[in-house]
Design a protein around this motif. Structure first.
Motif, PDB file in Angstrom:
ATOM      1  N   ALA A   1       0.821  -1.220   0.000  1.00 52.97           N
ATOM      2  CA  ALA A   1       0.000   0.000   0.000  1.00 52.97           C
ATOM      3  C   ALA A   1       0.850   1.264   0.000  1.00 52.97           C
ATOM      4  N   ASP A   2       2.105   1.166   0.394  1.00 49.42           N
ATOM      5  CA  ASP A   2       3.006   2.321   0.423  1.00 49.42           C
ATOM      6  C   ASP A   2       3.616   2.619  -0.949  1.00 49.42           C
ATOM      7  N   VAL A   3       3.391   1.736  -1.913  1.00 49.77           N
ATOM      8  CA  VAL A   3       4.050   1.844  -3.220  1.00 49.77           C
ATOM      9  C   VAL A   3       3.125   2.548  -4.210  1.00 49.77           C
ATOM     10  N   TYR A   4       3.631   3.618  -4.814  1.00 50.74           N
ATOM     11  CA  TYR A   4       2.893   4.257  -5.912  1.00 50.74           C
ATOM     12  C   TYR A   4       2.979   3.338  -7.130  1.00 50.74           C
ATOM     13  N   ARG A   5       1.849   3.135  -7.805  1.00 51.72           N
ATOM     14  CA  ARG A   5       1.815   2.118  -8.852  1.00 51.72           C
ATOM     15  C   ARG A   5       1.094   2.592 -10.102  1.00 51.72           C
ATOM     16  N   GLU A   6       1.738   2.392 -11.239  1.00 45.10           N
ATOM     17  CA  GLU A   6       1.104   2.524 -12.547  1.00 45.10           C
ATOM     18  C   GLU A   6       1.528   1.332 -13.385  1.00 45.10           C
ATOM     19  N   GLY A   7       0.623   0.824 -14.217  1.00 46.05           N
ATOM     20  CA  GLY A   7       0.944  -0.302 -15.075  1.00 46.05           C
ATOM     21  C   GLY A   7       1.299   0.135 -16.485  1.00 46.05           C
TER      22      GLY A   7
ATOM     23  N   SER B   1      11.155   6.901  -1.128  1.00 44.86           N
ATOM     24  CA  SER B   1      10.140   6.867  -2.175  1.00 44.86           C
ATOM     25  C   SER B   1      10.148   5.476  -2.795  1.00 44.86           C
ATOM     26  N   ILE B   2       8.974   4.883  -2.904  1.00 43.96           N
ATOM     27  CA  ILE B   2       8.842   3.565  -3.533  1.00 43.96           C
ATOM     28  C   ILE B   2       7.766   3.674  -4.594  1.00 43.96           C
ATOM     29  N   ARG B   3       8.127   3.356  -5.840  1.00 45.47           N
ATOM     30  CA  ARG B   3       7.187   3.570  -6.927  1.00 45.47           C
ATOM     31  C   ARG B   3       7.418   2.574  -8.057  1.00 45.47           C
ATOM     32  N   VAL B   4       6.345   2.310  -8.796  1.00 47.13           N
ATOM     33  CA  VAL B   4       6.388   1.426  -9.962  1.00 47.13           C
ATOM     34  C   VAL B   4       5.661   2.132 -11.087  1.00 47.13           C
ATOM     35  N   TYR B   5       6.320   2.299 -12.219  1.00 44.84           N
ATOM     36  CA  TYR B   5       5.670   2.915 -13.372  1.00 44.84           C
ATOM     37  C   TYR B   5       6.505   2.696 -14.633  1.00 44.84           C
ATOM     38  N   PRO B   6       5.873   2.834 -15.814  1.00 43.39           N
ATOM     39  CA  PRO B   6       6.646   2.777 -17.054  1.00 43.39           C
ATOM     40  C   PRO B   6       7.434   4.072 -17.210  1.00 43.39           C
ATOM     41  N   ALA B   7       8.678   3.969 -17.656  1.00 40.41           N
ATOM     42  CA  ALA B   7       9.534   5.149 -17.774  1.00 40.41           C
ATOM     43  C   ALA B   7      10.450   5.019 -18.975  1.00 40.41           C
ATOM     44  N   LEU B   8      10.858   6.160 -19.504  1.00 39.02           N
ATOM     45  CA  LEU B   8      11.882   6.184 -20.533  1.00 39.02           C
ATOM     46  C   LEU B   8      13.230   5.863 -19.888  1.00 39.02           C
ATOM     47  N   VAL B   9      13.994   5.012 -20.546  1.00 38.87           N
ATOM     48  CA  VAL B   9      15.325   4.648 -20.072  1.00 38.87           C
ATOM     49  C   VAL B   9      16.290   4.819 -21.247  1.00 38.87           C
ATOM     50  N   PRO B  10      17.371   5.586 -21.085  1.00 37.14           N
ATOM     51  CA  PRO B  10      18.328   5.764 -22.180  1.00 37.14           C
ATOM     52  C   PRO B  10      18.911   4.431 -22.639  1.00 37.14           C
TER      53      PRO B  10
ATOM     54  N   ASN C   1      16.587   8.196 -28.414  1.00 35.32           N
ATOM     55  CA  ASN C   1      17.535   7.134 -28.059  1.00 35.32           C
ATOM     56  C   ASN C   1      17.228   6.519 -26.699  1.00 35.32           C
ATOM     57  N   CYS C   2      15.942   6.267 -26.466  1.00 36.35           N
ATOM     58  CA  CYS C   2      15.490   5.634 -25.227  1.00 36.35           C
ATOM     59  C   CYS C   2      14.580   4.458 -25.563  1.00 36.35           C
ATOM     60  N   THR C   3      14.269   3.682 -24.543  1.00 35.68           N
ATOM     61  CA  THR C   3      13.212   2.682 -24.635  1.00 35.68           C
ATOM     62  C   THR C   3      12.318   2.860 -23.416  1.00 35.68           C
ATOM     63  N   VAL C   4      11.245   2.074 -23.332  1.00 37.85           N
ATOM     64  CA  VAL C   4      10.319   2.167 -22.200  1.00 37.85           C
ATOM     65  C   VAL C   4      10.381   0.869 -21.404  1.00 37.85           C
ATOM     66  N   LYS C   5      10.550   0.983 -20.093  1.00 36.40           N
ATOM     67  CA  LYS C   5      10.581  -0.168 -19.189  1.00 36.40           C
ATOM     68  C   LYS C   5       9.659   0.087 -18.001  1.00 36.40           C
ATOM     69  N   LEU C   6       9.029  -0.970 -17.504  1.00 40.24           N
ATOM     70  CA  LEU C   6       8.306  -0.859 -16.236  1.00 40.24           C
ATOM     71  C   LEU C   6       9.332  -1.013 -15.126  1.00 40.24           C
ATOM     72  N   LEU C   7       9.546   0.059 -14.373  1.00 41.31           N
ATOM     73  CA  LEU C   7      10.582   0.069 -13.348  1.00 41.31           C
ATOM     74  C   LEU C   7       9.981   0.051 -11.948  1.00 41.31           C
ATOM     75  N   ALA C   8      10.632  -0.677 -11.063  1.00 32.99           N
ATOM     76  CA  ALA C   8      10.377  -0.586  -9.628  1.00 32.99           C
ATOM     77  C   ALA C   8      11.536   0.207  -9.045  1.00 32.99           C
ATOM     78  N   ILE C   9      11.238   1.324  -8.385  1.00 34.41           N
ATOM     79  CA  ILE C   9      12.273   2.222  -7.884  1.00 34.41           C
ATOM     80  C   ILE C   9      12.070   2.448  -6.396  1.00 34.41           C
ATOM     81  N   CYS C  10      13.117   2.226  -5.639  1.00 34.52           N
ATOM     82  CA  CYS C  10      13.114   2.471  -4.194  1.00 34.52           C
ATOM     83  C   CYS C  10      14.333   3.343  -3.904  1.00 34.52           C
ATOM     84  N   GLU C  11      14.149   4.520  -3.341  1.00 35.85           N
ATOM     85  CA  GLU C  11      15.303   5.385  -3.120  1.00 35.85           C
ATOM     86  C   GLU C  11      15.095   6.313  -1.942  1.00 35.85           C
TER      87      GLU C  11
END
Length: 432
Positions: free
Chosen positions: A216-222, A264-273, A238-248
């Motif tokens: 419940a503490d994790v922000y989530r987008e699919g 911060s704990i979050r999951v979402y699709p993001a551009l990755v170089p 010059n990027c691609t899209v990945k579903l990332l889990a990020i904890c920082e």
């Protein structure tokens, strides 16, 4: 060392196979025979390729047997696994589980039961299949300060996004292909909407930051709203899209001016170089990047799902638990001493890639830039494509909070400039 296996699906079948085929090796590694006492299944009238006398539908009775020292839970879901694991731990028996959904919400309850009864609770297989990431966070980096854990922890979504990137196909087409190949379940919601990755992110954050974190503490987008156009836009920069889990860790200033540290704990699709290590992780593979003060950047890569890979992680935990039982030791327990607060998603700084349709008229670009500036969203680059009423404007920001970016997008939609924001993707893996 008597072992009870709960569940005989893909993972349970592989665990049983290893226990039976490699008994001599396991005995040598543990120091005592590792004996399969029984297997709990829903039905015993199905040929499962194991001796019938090992099968039982009474999982609670199997867990309670005096000749069972270690319980391996590979059923999945919340109940009955939660009750069975608690019963085992309360009886002083060690538990090995691959159940990320259960751990994401009930780690505290289970860890407390393990501590009370001086039992082991191991769960390497709950995150990223065969990839060893739980034990490094708990043990190898126990003397270091972990600042960030980020990765691709769901094979289904990574397969879909990789295929979209390679073929130019849309989401629904690649989801159908993933289902046909067996990568996606009949109901793919847990994967494609990010619930599976969020559960794993909660586990990783708990370990990395010595703080109890739940799903419940994790922000989530699919990924269900990611389009072929999004992938094409990513390729153009010059990027691609990945579903990332990020904890920082997030360090900023509180309202009273004092410095503060949150996570911060979050999951979402993001551009990755393309030159980032995670961009090269394709298909159903997983990878996790850990950044620590002294160790620097570490990357763990491999098969993140499947019967045999997950069973490999289960068996590693089982050997550790059996050794501890035989020699009278214990593995590390839950560590929550830091108890860091969770930063709301609105306070989390990220870079953004904003696509807009704009009329190509004098003053529009200046007006758009002014809306970003009003909310302290600094612009890194601006690119315009096309002309006339349907020109396309792409803005890449420097670090900005989610709240500031959301306010900017809302203001642009209500502005006099005729702006239509078509997509907003976060940009990860870059340096400011």
């Amino acid at each position: 060392m008597g072992v009870a296996v709960l569940g005989l699906g893909n993972v349970g079948t592989e665990v049983v196979r290893v226990l039976r085929e490699h008994a001599a090796d396991l005995r040598a590694r543990v120091g005592a025979p590792v004996v399969l006492r029984g297997i709990a299944v829903r039905r015993t009238d199905v040929d499962r390729g194991v001796p019938e006398d090992l099968l039982t539908t009474d999982a609670h009775a199997l867990v309670a047997r005096d000749d069972v020292d270690i319980v391996v839970e590979v059923i999945g879901g919340i109940e009955p696994p939660r009750s069975l694991i608690l019963a085992a731990l309360n009886a002083g028996k060690s538990v090995v589980t691959a159940n990320k959904a259960l751990l994401a919400d009930y780690t505290g309850e289970l860890a407390e039961a393990a501590e009370r009864n001086r039992a082991d609770l191991y769960f390497e297989a709950a995150v990223a299949g065969a990839i060893p990431v739980v034990r490094p966070l708990m043990q190898s980096l126990a003397g270091d300060r972990v600042n960030r854990v980020a990765g691709i922890v769901n094979g289904t979504t990574n397969f879909i996004l990789s295929a979209m990137d390679e073929t130019g196909a849309d989401y629904s087409e690649m989801l159908a292909e993933a289902t046909r190949l067996g990568y996606a379940e009949a109901d793919p919601t847990a994967d494609v909407e990010g619930y599976d990755a969020a559960a794993k992110a909660a586990i990783l954050a708990s370990l990395a930051f010595h703080t109890r974190v739940t799903a419940a503490d994790v922000y989530r987008e699919g990924i269900s709203k990611v389009t072929a156009e999004d992938l094409a836009t990513a390729a153009a920069v010059n990027c691609t899209v990945k579903l990332l889990a990020i904890c920082e860790r997030v360090e900023d200033v509180a309202d009273d001016g004092s410095p503060r540290e949150r996570i911060s704990i979050r999951v979402y699709p993001a551009l990755v170089p393309r030159d980032h290590p995670l961009a090269a992780v394709n298909g159903a593979f997983n990878a996790v990047v850990v950044e620590a003060d002294n160790a620097g950047r570490l990357m763990f890569y491999g098969q993140g799902a499947g019967g045999a890979p997950t069973a490999s992680a289960v068996m590693g935990d089982l050997v550790m638990a059996a050794r501890n039982k035989y020699y009278g030791g214990r593995g590390p327990g839950e560590s929550t001493y830091a108890s860091l607060p969770i930063a709301p998603m609105g306070d989390t700084p990220t870079r953004y890639h904003v696509n807009m349709q704009v009329p190509d008229r004098p003053g529009v670009l200046a007006g758009v830039a002014a809306e970003f500036a009003k909310r302290d969203v600094s612009i890194s680059t601006v690119r315009q494509e096309g002309a006339g009423e349907g020109a396309r404007l792409v803005v890449v920001t420097h670090l900005a909070t989610e709240a500031a970016l959301a306010e900017t997008v809302a203001a642009l939609a209500d502005s006099e400039y005729g702006v239509s924001v078509t997509s907003v993707l976060r940009l990860e893996g870059t340096k400011e």
